[in-house]
Design a protein around this motif. Structure first.
Motif, PDB file in Angstrom:
ATOM      1  N   GLY A  27       0.608  -1.170  -0.054  1.00 22.65           N
ATOM      2  CA  GLY A  27       0.085   0.108   0.008  1.00 22.65           C
ATOM      3  C   GLY A  27       0.876   1.140  -0.055  1.00 22.65           C
ATOM      4  N   GLY A  28       2.074   1.254   0.202  1.00 21.44           N
ATOM      5  CA  GLY A  28       3.006   2.177   0.148  1.00 21.44           C
ATOM      6  C   GLY A  28       3.475   2.752   1.656  1.00 21.44           C
ATOM      7  N   VAL A  29       2.942   2.180   2.743  1.00 20.52           N
ATOM      8  CA  VAL A  29       3.403   2.346   4.106  1.00 20.52           C
ATOM      9  C   VAL A  29       4.725   1.792   4.450  1.00 20.52           C
ATOM     10  CG1 VAL A  29       2.802   2.216   6.572  1.00 20.52           C
ATOM     11  CG2 VAL A  29       0.891   2.949   5.006  1.00 20.52           C
ATOM     12  N   SER A  30       5.776   2.615   5.038  1.00 18.86           N
ATOM     13  CA  SER A  30       7.155   2.030   5.440  1.00 18.86           C
ATOM     14  C   SER A  30       6.962   0.808   6.543  1.00 18.86           C
ATOM     15  CB  SER A  30       7.917   3.106   6.020  1.00 18.86           C
ATOM     16  OG  SER A  30       7.629   3.602   7.388  1.00 18.86           O
ATOM     17  N   ILE A  31       7.852  -0.278   6.244  1.00 15.73           N
ATOM     18  CA  ILE A  31       7.626  -1.398   6.969  1.00 15.73           C
ATOM     19  C   ILE A  31       7.929  -1.126   8.685  1.00 15.73           C
ATOM     20  CG2 ILE A  31       8.808  -3.505   7.542  1.00 15.73           C
ATOM     21  CD1 ILE A  31       6.952  -3.685   5.172  1.00 15.73           C
ATOM     22  N   THR A  32       9.061  -0.065   8.791  1.00 16.63           N
ATOM     23  CA  THR A  32       9.320   0.234  10.134  1.00 16.63           C
ATOM     24  C   THR A  32       8.063   0.865  10.925  1.00 16.63           C
ATOM     25  OG1 THR A  32      11.682   0.780   9.481  1.00 16.63           O
ATOM     26  CG2 THR A  32      10.789   1.557  11.395  1.00 16.63           C
ATOM     27  N   MET A  33       7.276   1.821  10.158  1.00 17.79           N
ATOM     28  CA  MET A  33       6.277   2.467  10.709  1.00 17.79           C
ATOM     29  C   MET A  33       5.028   1.405  11.125  1.00 17.79           C
ATOM     30  SD  MET A  33       5.549   6.150   8.802  1.00 17.79           S
ATOM     31  CE  MET A  33       4.065   6.378   9.682  1.00 17.79           C
ATOM     32  N   LEU A  34       4.975   0.630  10.191  1.00 17.55           N
ATOM     33  CA  LEU A  34       3.803  -0.687  10.383  1.00 17.55           C
ATOM     34  C   LEU A  34       4.116  -1.506  11.637  1.00 17.55           C
ATOM     35  CD1 LEU A  34       1.128  -1.861   9.600  1.00 17.55           C
ATOM     36  CD2 LEU A  34       2.466  -3.227   8.031  1.00 17.55           C
ATOM     37  N   ARG A  35       5.488  -1.745  11.676  1.00 12.37           N
ATOM     38  CA  ARG A  35       5.813  -2.645  12.636  1.00 12.37           C
ATOM     39  C   ARG A  35       5.737  -1.957  14.079  1.00 12.37           C
ATOM     40  NH1 ARG A  35      11.319  -5.099  10.164  1.00 12.37           N
ATOM     41  NH2 ARG A  35      10.091  -6.764   8.816  1.00 12.37           N
ATOM     42  N   THR A  36       6.045  -0.732  13.950  1.00 11.87           N
ATOM     43  CA  THR A  36       5.822   0.087  15.225  1.00 11.87           C
ATOM     44  C   THR A  36       4.509   0.219  15.889  1.00 11.87           C
ATOM     45  OG1 THR A  36       7.908   1.405  14.818  1.00 11.87           O
ATOM     46  CG2 THR A  36       6.471   2.489  16.415  1.00 11.87           C
ATOM     47  N   PHE A  37       3.602   0.728  14.527  1.00 12.50           N
ATOM     48  CA  PHE A  37       2.224   0.722  15.058  1.00 12.50           C
ATOM     49  C   PHE A  37       1.694  -0.458  15.779  1.00 12.50           C
ATOM     50  CE2 PHE A  37      -2.132   0.097  13.547  1.00 12.50           C
ATOM     51  CZ  PHE A  37      -2.881   1.187  13.883  1.00 12.50           C
ATOM     52  N   LEU A  38       1.768  -1.720  15.032  1.00  4.16           N
ATOM     53  CA  LEU A  38       1.278  -3.004  15.539  1.00  4.16           C
ATOM     54  C   LEU A  38       1.728  -3.229  16.954  1.00  4.16           C
ATOM     55  CD1 LEU A  38       1.347  -5.118  12.031  1.00  4.16           C
ATOM     56  CD2 LEU A  38      -0.449  -3.986  13.242  1.00  4.16           C
ATOM     57  N   THR A  39       3.043  -2.950  17.169  1.00  2.47           N
ATOM     58  CA  THR A  39       3.590  -3.233  18.305  1.00  2.47           C
ATOM     59  C   THR A  39       2.844  -2.240  19.787  1.00  2.47           C
ATOM     60  OG1 THR A  39       5.755  -3.626  17.723  1.00  2.47           O
ATOM     61  CG2 THR A  39       5.663  -3.010  19.904  1.00  2.47           C
ATOM     62  N   THR A  40       2.508  -0.935  19.312  1.00  2.98           N
ATOM     63  CA  THR A  40       1.789  -0.104  20.139  1.00  2.98           C
ATOM     64  C   THR A  40       0.487  -0.464  20.343  1.00  2.98           C
ATOM     65  OG1 THR A  40       3.247   1.601  19.443  1.00  2.98           O
ATOM     66  CG2 THR A  40       1.163   2.246  20.350  1.00  2.98           C
ATOM     67  N   MET A  41      -0.200  -1.070  19.231  1.00  2.61           N
ATOM     68  CA  MET A  41      -1.594  -1.660  19.374  1.00  2.61           C
ATOM     69  C   MET A  41      -1.695  -2.654  20.217  1.00  2.61           C
ATOM     70  SD  MET A  41      -4.182  -2.792  16.417  1.00  2.61           S
ATOM     71  CE  MET A  41      -3.481  -4.202  16.243  1.00  2.61           C
ATOM     72  N   GLU A  42      -0.782  -3.526  20.077  1.00  3.14           N
ATOM     73  CA  GLU A  42      -0.583  -4.937  21.033  1.00  3.14           C
ATOM     74  C   GLU A  42      -0.380  -4.640  22.314  1.00  3.14           C
ATOM     75  OE1 GLU A  42       2.205  -7.534  19.258  1.00  3.14           O
ATOM     76  OE2 GLU A  42       1.335  -7.820  17.683  1.00  3.14           O
ATOM     77  N   ASP A  43       0.252  -3.548  22.742  1.00  2.07           N
ATOM     78  CA  ASP A  43       0.640  -2.803  23.970  1.00  2.07           C
ATOM     79  C   ASP A  43      -0.680  -2.365  24.592  1.00  2.07           C
ATOM     80  OD1 ASP A  43       3.208  -3.465  23.805  1.00  2.07           O
ATOM     81  OD2 ASP A  43       3.760  -1.472  23.209  1.00  2.07           O
ATOM     82  N   ALA A  44      -1.621  -1.523  23.734  1.00  2.00           N
ATOM     83  CA  ALA A  44      -2.843  -1.107  24.238  1.00  2.00           C
ATOM     84  C   ALA A  44      -3.815  -2.186  24.465  1.00  2.00           C
ATOM     85  CB  ALA A  44      -3.276  -0.250  23.014  1.00  2.00           C
ATOM     86  N   ALA A  45      -3.965  -3.210  23.523  1.00  3.30           N
ATOM     87  CA  ALA A  45      -4.803  -4.093  23.719  1.00  3.30           C
ATOM     88  C   ALA A  45      -4.523  -4.896  25.074  1.00  3.30           C
ATOM     89  CB  ALA A  45      -4.710  -5.145  22.713  1.00  3.30           C
ATOM     90  N   HIS A  46      -3.073  -5.288  25.612  1.00  3.65           N
ATOM     91  CA  HIS A  46      -2.612  -5.865  26.835  1.00  3.65           C
ATOM     92  C   HIS A  46      -3.039  -5.183  27.831  1.00  3.65           C
ATOM     93  CE1 HIS A  46       0.182  -8.414  28.978  1.00  3.65           C
ATOM     94  NE2 HIS A  46       0.309  -7.376  29.711  1.00  3.65           N
TER      95      HIS A  46
END
Length: 236
Positions: free
Chosen positions: A172-191
């Motif tokens: 889609g054009g989003v940087s891999i680094t940004m996506l990984r950071t986002f997913l880690t943050t989302m998992e933290d919020a869910a936890h």
């Protein structure tokens, strides 16, 4: 009586908004390549990297990572000095640059000077401060070896050009680094709220007004909305 040892789960570290901003800045820096000297000062006989050339490599990197740099300038000094072609008006400014992703921010400064007629001197000083702030922030060099680092006997030798690797992006054009950071943050919020990440993802997609789809197919614009929705979710 049987005693049961209590186990204490170590709290999971979360990624702060400031850390996310720094990771985005790192991802942008990876995308910024060397810039060739495209300008020439015929009077003083030297070449330089123009403001336009610097901005042309910085702007896409900032946009791809959801960043903006907001400048402001403070007049430090102005004076008139005699020159070979008449009187030069010289202006010194202090540029202040706020780097932000809309959530967190970092501020940097850079001095700039310009010499010309009254109004052009001010514009040149501001341009100089902004250009050199970008150069220092993203460590932008040209493709030539620094002449101050070599002796004259080596100046005629051909130099190999080096470029920083292009930042990897999703389909889609989003940087891999940004996506990984986002997913880690989302998992933290869910936890923290004892939810499954997929449940949090569903809420975030709805709040952002983005149709549910695989993460790797998000466009930069959609990812920006999702990222902002996550931040609101965390604060709420």
């Amino acid at each position: 009586m049987t005693e049961t040892a209590a186990t204490t789960e170590k709290p999971k570290e979360t990624t702060t908004a400031q850390q996310r901003l720094l990771l985005k800045l790192v991802a942008a820096s990876v995308m910024v390549k060397a810039v060739q000297k495209d300008g020439e000062n015929a009077f003083q006989r030297y070449t330089f990297q123009s403001e336009a050339a610097i901005k042309n490599v910085v702007k896409p990197a900032l946009e791809a990572n959801g960043l903006a740099i907001i400048p402001s300038f403070q007049l430090i000094d102005q004076r008139d000095e005699p020159g070979k072609r008449g009187t030069n008006h010289i202006v010194d400014v202090l540029g202040t640059f706020v780097i932000t992703d809309g959530v967190a921010s970092i501020t940097g400064t850079m001095l700039g000077s310009g010499a010309d007629t009254m109004e052009k001197a001010m514009a040149k000083a501001c341009t100089s401060a902004q250009k050199y702030f970008y150069k220092q922030l993203f460590n932008i060099s040209d493709k030539d070896t620094d002449p101050d680092a070599d002796d004259s006997t080596r100046s005629t030798q051909p130099q190999q050009s080096s470029q920083q690797p292009q930042q990897e992006v999703t389909t889609g054009g989003v940087s891999i680094t940004m996506l990984r950071t986002f997913l880690t943050t989302m998992e933290d919020a869910a936890h923290k709220r004892h939810f499954e990440p997929k449940e949090v993802a569903k809420v975030i997609f709805e709040q952002a007004g983005v149709s549910s789809k695989p993460w790797v197919k998000l466009t930069p614009a959609e990812f920006g909305k999702i990222d902002a929705a996550l931040d609101k979710y965390i604060k709420g």
